[in-house]
Write an enzyme that holds these catalytic residues in place. Structure first.
Site, short mmCIF file in Angstrom:
data_model
loop_
_atom_site.label_atom_id
_atom_site.label_comp_id
_atom_site.label_asym_id
_atom_site.label_seq_id
_atom_site.Cartn_x
_atom_site.Cartn_y
_atom_site.Cartn_z
N GLU A 84 0.82 -1.20 0.00
CA GLU A 84 0.00 0.00 0.00
C GLU A 84 0.86 1.26 0.00
O GLU A 84 1.95 1.30 0.57
CB GLU A 84 -0.94 -0.01 1.20
CG GLU A 84 -1.99 -1.10 1.05
CD GLU A 84 -2.97 -1.21 2.21
OE1 GLU A 84 -4.13 -1.53 1.95
OE2 GLU A 84 -2.58 -0.99 3.36
N CYS B 291 3.46 8.47 1.35
CA CYS B 291 4.00 7.47 2.28
C CYS B 291 4.23 6.18 1.48
O CYS B 291 3.30 5.58 0.97
CB CYS B 291 2.98 7.26 3.40
SG CYS B 291 3.52 6.08 4.62
N CYS C 293 6.74 -7.19 6.79
CA CYS C 293 7.86 -6.68 7.59
C CYS C 293 8.30 -7.79 8.54
O CYS C 293 7.47 -8.54 9.04
CB CYS C 293 7.43 -5.45 8.38
SG CYS C 293 8.81 -4.66 9.24
N CYS D 190 6.96 -5.52 15.31
CA CYS D 190 6.61 -4.58 16.37
C CYS D 190 5.18 -4.89 16.81
O CYS D 190 4.29 -5.07 15.96
CB CYS D 190 6.73 -3.14 15.88
SG CYS D 190 8.42 -2.73 15.38
N CYS E 110 1.96 -2.86 15.45
CA CYS E 110 1.90 -2.49 14.03
C CYS E 110 1.23 -3.60 13.23
O CYS E 110 1.60 -4.77 13.35
CB CYS E 110 3.30 -2.24 13.50
SG CYS E 110 3.31 -1.84 11.74
N CYS F 232 -1.42 5.60 9.85
CA CYS F 232 -0.16 5.03 10.30
C CYS F 232 -0.34 3.68 10.97
O CYS F 232 -1.12 3.56 11.90
CB CYS F 232 0.36 5.92 11.42
SG CYS F 232 1.84 6.70 11.07
#
Ligand code: SAH
Length: 366
Positions: free
Chosen positions: A95, A108, A115, A119, A122, A341
């Protein structure tokens, strides 16, 4: 020749393109002209690149392509935020988000499919990791967005790029650096270095390496003022604890006088939003030219965290401001289209890390 055996020119920055063309017996300035056609005039039909010369146009037609990622879905929020789902191979998708503001427009950009850092707060981390994006897939996000915004009438432009989409950009170092070179190149997107920001969870050695090859702005995902609190949020902290991370930040800042490092701090209710956390953060920030970006936590399905209360976010900000730490609270944008975010999830179908896949393949071959 099949389309994929043609070189994708989006994989090259100016130096790379010059070397490629030199191998074809062409002069270096041809790379500049070619970049202008692709990035500034939005032309990818080699036949239309009138100043290139016949031989070069023929070589390009035979050996090269300009292929940005394909848009699978575009969503536009009531607040003007755009989100694109872009298709990669094997059913995966990433995205990219455009956030318009009065005097600027921020894109962004994602650097990986999924990933690997995991974390805990996230949504991308929860997706697992598939692979690094190529330089073409990274700069291609900028190209696709710029072309789409131009098609909408061009009132909104990309003035800033933040590597804050899916993935850890410093774990895809070479491709990210190459793509950021094109963002900043006068023959590419021509953005000033300070308008291109790389955000990292804190890969210390790579931060030093970045300082050697680039002068982009640096943002660091801190999220906690002490190691006990940070490690469960950002597991990478075990390897590079806060003291080492801040030393690396100081080294990066020393190379770029008059600019500061941005520290991102996502506020989660009852986790890291207490006044004592703000006071500890003040002590850390004193050593550095720092700005703090407070991000109200954005929830996603299955998360155990809750957004900090507005009053607590404000109190947190007041403590930092009273100590002269430059602090902004990031406004949540594009909530209605899940573009905020930490909400980017794309579509990570194959979660097997590439290294594991390669190891398995090697084992099978043996
Ligand atoms: N891996 C890089 C780039 C991702 S940037 C990094 O960690 O910096 C994404 C930013 O959004 C980071 O600051 C991240 O901490 C923040 N973020 C992640 N999940 C979030 C969430 N659920 N709510 C708010 N911010 C989040």
């Amino acid at each position: 020749m099949t389309a994929t055996s043609l070189v994708n020119l989006l994989d090259y920055d100016r130096d790379g393109l010059r070397a490629l063309l030199a191998g074809w017996g062409e002069k270096p300035y041809r790379a500049d002209q070619l970049m202008k056609w692709i990035f500034q005039h939005g032309v990818d039909d080699f036949g239309a690149m009138s100043n290139l010369g016949k031989t070069l146009r023929a070589s390009l037609a035979e050996r090269a392509r300009v292929e940005p990622p394909k848009v699978l879905l575009e969503k536009v929020s009531v607040d003007g935020t755009h989100k694109w789902l872009m298709g990669m191979d094997a059913g995966n998708a990433i995205e990219t988000v455009f956030i318009p503001e009065t005097s600027r427009g921020t894109l962004c950009v994602s650097s990986q499919i999924g990933c690997a850092l995991n974390c805990s707060f996230c949504s991308t981390g929860a997706q697992g990791f598939n692979r690094n994006l190529s330089a073409a897939e990274i700069i291609g996000q900028v190209l696709v967005a710029a072309r789409q915004l131009a098609r909408e009438g061009g009132q909104q432009r990309i003035t800033n790029v933040v590597m804050m989409g899916m993935g850890e950009p410093l774990l895809n170092f070479d491709n990210v650096v190459r793509a950021m070179n094109v963002m900043r190149d006068d023959f590419g997107f021509g953005l000033a270095s300070k308008r291109v920001t790389l955000s990292t969870a804190g890969l210390v050695p790579m931060m030093d390496k970045l300082g050697e090859v680039s002068d982009v702005s640096l943002a660091v995902s801190l999220h906690a003022p002490n190691d006990e609190l940070r490690t469960p949020l950002v597991p990478l902290n075990k390897k590079y604890p806060i003291a080492e991370l801040l030393d690396a930040c100081a080294r990066y800042a020393a190379r770029r006088p008059r600019t500061s490092i941005t520290f991102e701090y996502t506020l989660m209710k009852g986790v890291n939003d207490r006044p004592e956390h703000a006071r500890q953060l003040v002590r850390l920030m004193r050593r550095l030219p720092a700005k703090v970006n407070l991000i109200p936590f954005n929830p996603f399905p299955g998360t155990r965290y809750v957004r900090a209360d507005a009053a607590d976010i404000d109190a947190f900000r007041q403590i930092l401001m009273a100590a002269d730490v430059m602090t902004m609270v990031r406004r949540t944008r594009g909530e209605d289209i899940d573009a905020a975010c930490g909400q980017l999830k794309g579509q990570v179908l194959d979660r097997t890390p590439r290294s594991a896949m390669l190891a398995r393949r090697a084992a099978n071959a043996a």
